[in-house]
Design an enzyme around this catalytic site. Sequence first.
Site, mmCIF file in Angstrom:
data_model
loop_
_atom_site.group_PDB
_atom_site.id
_atom_site.type_symbol
_atom_site.label_atom_id
_atom_site.label_comp_id
_atom_site.label_asym_id
_atom_site.label_seq_id
_atom_site.Cartn_x
_atom_site.Cartn_y
_atom_site.Cartn_z
ATOM 1 N N LYS A 1 -54.883 -105.161 -86.163
ATOM 2 C CA LYS A 1 -55.210 -103.800 -86.616
ATOM 3 C C LYS A 1 -55.374 -102.933 -85.371
ATOM 4 C CE LYS A 1 -56.870 -100.355 -89.142
ATOM 5 N NZ LYS A 1 -55.932 -99.546 -89.946
ATOM 6 N N CYS B 1 -51.739 -92.314 -86.254
ATOM 7 C CA CYS B 1 -52.706 -92.458 -87.365
ATOM 8 C C CYS B 1 -52.978 -91.086 -87.974
ATOM 9 C CB CYS B 1 -54.016 -93.078 -86.882
ATOM 10 S SG CYS B 1 -55.225 -93.120 -88.226
ATOM 11 N N LYS C 1 -45.983 -96.619 -81.340
ATOM 12 C CA LYS C 1 -45.760 -96.459 -82.790
ATOM 13 C C LYS C 1 -45.715 -94.973 -83.126
ATOM 14 C CE LYS C 1 -46.930 -98.046 -87.349
ATOM 15 N NZ LYS C 1 -47.711 -98.988 -88.143
ATOM 16 N N GLY D 1 -41.429 -99.554 -96.326
ATOM 17 C CA GLY D 1 -40.739 -99.898 -97.564
ATOM 18 C C GLY D 1 -40.068 -101.256 -97.562
HETATM 19 O O1 RRO Z 1 -56.634 -96.888 -90.368
HETATM 20 C C1 RRO Z 1 -55.927 -96.006 -90.893
HETATM 21 O O2 RRO Z 1 -56.391 -95.141 -91.661
HETATM 22 C C2 RRO Z 1 -54.488 -95.919 -90.632
HETATM 23 C C3 RRO Z 1 -53.931 -96.028 -89.385
HETATM 24 BR BR1 RRO Z 1 -54.906 -96.443 -87.838
HETATM 25 C C4 RRO Z 1 -52.550 -95.801 -89.228
HETATM 26 O O3 RRO Z 1 -51.973 -95.850 -88.146
HETATM 27 N N1 RRO Z 1 -51.836 -95.486 -90.345
HETATM 28 C C5 RRO Z 1 -52.390 -95.404 -91.559
HETATM 29 O O4 RRO Z 1 -51.692 -95.115 -92.549
HETATM 30 N N2 RRO Z 1 -53.728 -95.632 -91.697
#
Ligand code: RRO
Length: 367
Positions: free
Chosen positions: A33, A127, A166, A254
């Site tokens: 994560k 994010c 990313k 997807g």
């Molecule tokens: O933890 C999140 O809310 C989250 C992250 Br870090 C991310 O890169 N992409 C996402 O959809 N949720």
Amino acid sequence: MDCCIYNASGPKSGHVSDLVKVGTSRAGAILSKSATLERRTGNDLPRLKKIDVGGSEASINSEGLPNAGIDYYVGNKVLEGVVATGKPYLVSLSGMSLADNLEMLTRVAAAVANGAQIKAVELNLACPNIPGKPTVAYDFDQMRDILKQVTAHPEFAASELPLGVKLAPYFDVPHYDEACAIINAHADRISFVTSINTIGNALLVDGEAEMAMIAPKGGFGGLGGSLLKQVALANVRQLYTRLVPSIDIVGVGGVATGQDAFELILCGAAAVQTATTYWLEGAECFDRLAGELEGIMARKGYTSIKDFRGKLGVFDQSKVVKEPAAAAKPKATKGGNDAAFWQLSTASLMVAIAALLYREFQHMQGA
Ligand code: RRO
């Protein structure tokens, strides 16, 4: 990697027990994560929901970076667990600031210098779920500055760990151009790009209760799963045609079947991640996905993903596979014949009743 499919940084990647399950499946690697400098509990619950999309599955999340903190992901407990599985272990970083990212890189480098078996770092610039923090990958000045400083980080550079970035999904040609120009400028240090993160700030509505279906940020969250597939394919393809060849692309978005993985590779991905499918199905999904991809490759006579990676063609009418006539227009089924029979019978009955009523009417007039 023995297999080109592994987990995305997302649900079920925050605890060593999840990571070990990925490592003992057919996944090709294990990705943590996204870590922050300090541990975080994340946003309020509920913050992750499945979306049923007519036979396929999507998701919305506003997790808000719940994670155990960088020291956990580069510490002994996680490393002992993941290393025992024999799979490469990659750490995702998503600092709350540039200073936090640089400090986390220092800690990764220190762990590696002490023998930690970390094989790469994926720097998450996408994010969408931190209140008050816009997505870095959509702010090109900030992205340029971060990558300049991250790639110049002395201890991390000395660790020689591959660095990946990313990205958020892009939708417009100038944005692909600019993002790739920024990344290509650091091709000596950036080994891969992971594309795509969720589509940020989507909204899932409960029409009955007349409310949003996740709690944080007024219900806005990142859209994942099947609803992302065509956007992911397009992003991988656009990046593939712009990034220098030394930078690999990891496709994500997807992926629910081996066919989805195949298509991302055809567009240019060198590896594939899945988040929503892994969240819903667990680590067993990697055995299924790998088997399905192998089946497609065997049918087409491919022995390596290099045989088809990036080789998406333009539309060519002569290659359109015609469906067999029987499949294109299925014969009426037994149920279909029955239905036609009853429709005909009902119509005949109504004509007969109308004729009787007409005769009765004339009879009454004559009386
Ligand atoms: O933890 C999140 O809310 C989250 C992250 Br870090 C991310 O890169 N992409 C996402 O959809 N949720």
